[in-house]
Design a protein around this motif. Sequence first.
Motif, short mmCIF file in Angstrom:
data_model
loop_
_atom_site.label_atom_id
_atom_site.label_comp_id
_atom_site.label_asym_id
_atom_site.label_seq_id
_atom_site.Cartn_x
_atom_site.Cartn_y
_atom_site.Cartn_z
N SER A 79 0.78 -1.25 0.00
CA SER A 79 0.00 0.00 0.00
C SER A 79 0.81 1.30 0.00
N SER A 116 -6.86 -7.84 0.36
CA SER A 116 -6.35 -7.18 1.56
C SER A 116 -7.46 -6.37 2.22
N TYR A 141 -3.53 1.09 -4.08
CA TYR A 141 -3.48 -0.32 -3.66
C TYR A 141 -4.89 -0.89 -3.51
N PHE A 168 -6.28 -10.45 3.23
CA PHE A 168 -5.36 -10.52 4.36
C PHE A 168 -5.33 -9.22 5.15
N PRO A 169 -5.22 -9.34 6.47
CA PRO A 169 -4.92 -8.17 7.30
C PRO A 169 -3.39 -7.98 7.28
N GLY A 181 4.51 -1.58 3.22
CA GLY A 181 3.13 -1.71 3.67
C GLY A 181 2.80 -0.68 4.74
N THR A 183 0.90 -1.69 7.45
CA THR A 183 0.88 -2.45 8.70
C THR A 183 2.28 -2.91 9.13
C1 AKB Z 1 -0.11 -3.33 3.62
O1 AKB Z 1 -0.01 -2.77 4.72
O2 AKB Z 1 -0.06 -2.75 2.54
C2 AKB Z 1 -0.40 -4.82 3.62
C3 AKB Z 1 -1.86 -5.10 3.58
C4 AKB Z 1 -2.68 -4.96 4.79
O3 AKB Z 1 -2.37 -5.42 2.55
N1 AKB Z 1 0.21 -5.43 4.76
#
Ligand code: AKB
Length: 311
Positions: A79, A116, A141, A168-169, A181, A183
């Motif tokens: 992202s 995501s 993203y 996914f988280p 990312g 996260t």
């Molecule tokens: C991000 O932070 O971009 C990834 C996601 C949550 O898709 N980890």
Amino acid sequence: MKKILLTGALGQIGSELTMKLREVYGTDNVIATDIRESDSEVVKGGPFEILDVTDAQKMHDLTKKHDADTIIHLAALLSATAEKKPLLAWNINMGGLVNALETARELGCQFFTPSSIGAFGPSTPKDATPQDTIQRPTTMYGVNKVSGELLSDYYYSRFGVDTRGLRFPGLISYVTQPGGGTTDYAVEIYYEAVKKAAYTSYIGEGTYMDMMYMPDALNAVIDLMEADPAKLKHRNSFNVTAMSIAPETITEEIRKHIPEFELSYDVDPVRQGIAESWPNAIDASAASEEWGFKAEYDLAKMTKDMLDKVK
Ligand code: AKB
């Protein structure tokens, strides 16, 4: 027995998923590909090929050469990088996905690609975010992820490709660090806790996001790919999560092991803005009902394991 070709095999998910799939399906049945080489087990310990996912012909040729019947398409920009380079993200994330879906259609392969929590946006319900809800993301993203979910559904309904996916988280792991990312802080915090007993978070206090420990993510991919198709009402993509956490909740847990651990903040407006556009906590009940999803690791169990392993 499946024969699986993975793209982006040296990334955060790929480097662990490749090894897990080789354990489950046999080393020779898992062909790892990435745009670069490395000295890792993924490259040295089994079949490996160089593949730029924007090269459609090479993707087709490699899948055919290895007689793969399953494609796991992981190569993508995350992202924060996608926000810095939106056009590049469109070209890699969407170009790579279309090439992988076309290869799956042409060669009759089963197909997995991750979506995501980034596929949601500010108008999505923030708490207990349903499986089927408003998806109007405000990041490149997110636009890529929603488009990817729709395109994967289209390849199923229009061409009968057995497409499956997970939203996914943030994924937390001690093997390969993520890059680019939003996260990622939830991985960095453990490394810095062990190294310096201190961490400066680029995500602000009180910002909750969903997270999951990598072993649960790997099991979820395999369980979904093995799930009985007759039971799947959804395909692309299932909400999955293990915990909803903020920097201060991880800190509280880390302090049970490293009492002197200090958390400070230096908020990055770009990544904070992305985080605020995402849900606080998604609802994974469709995944539980349709194919038995269940995460083994909560925050306490994951924190203990992460700190042991990172040490
Ligand atoms: C991000 O932070 O971009 C990834 C996601 C949550 O898709 N980890």
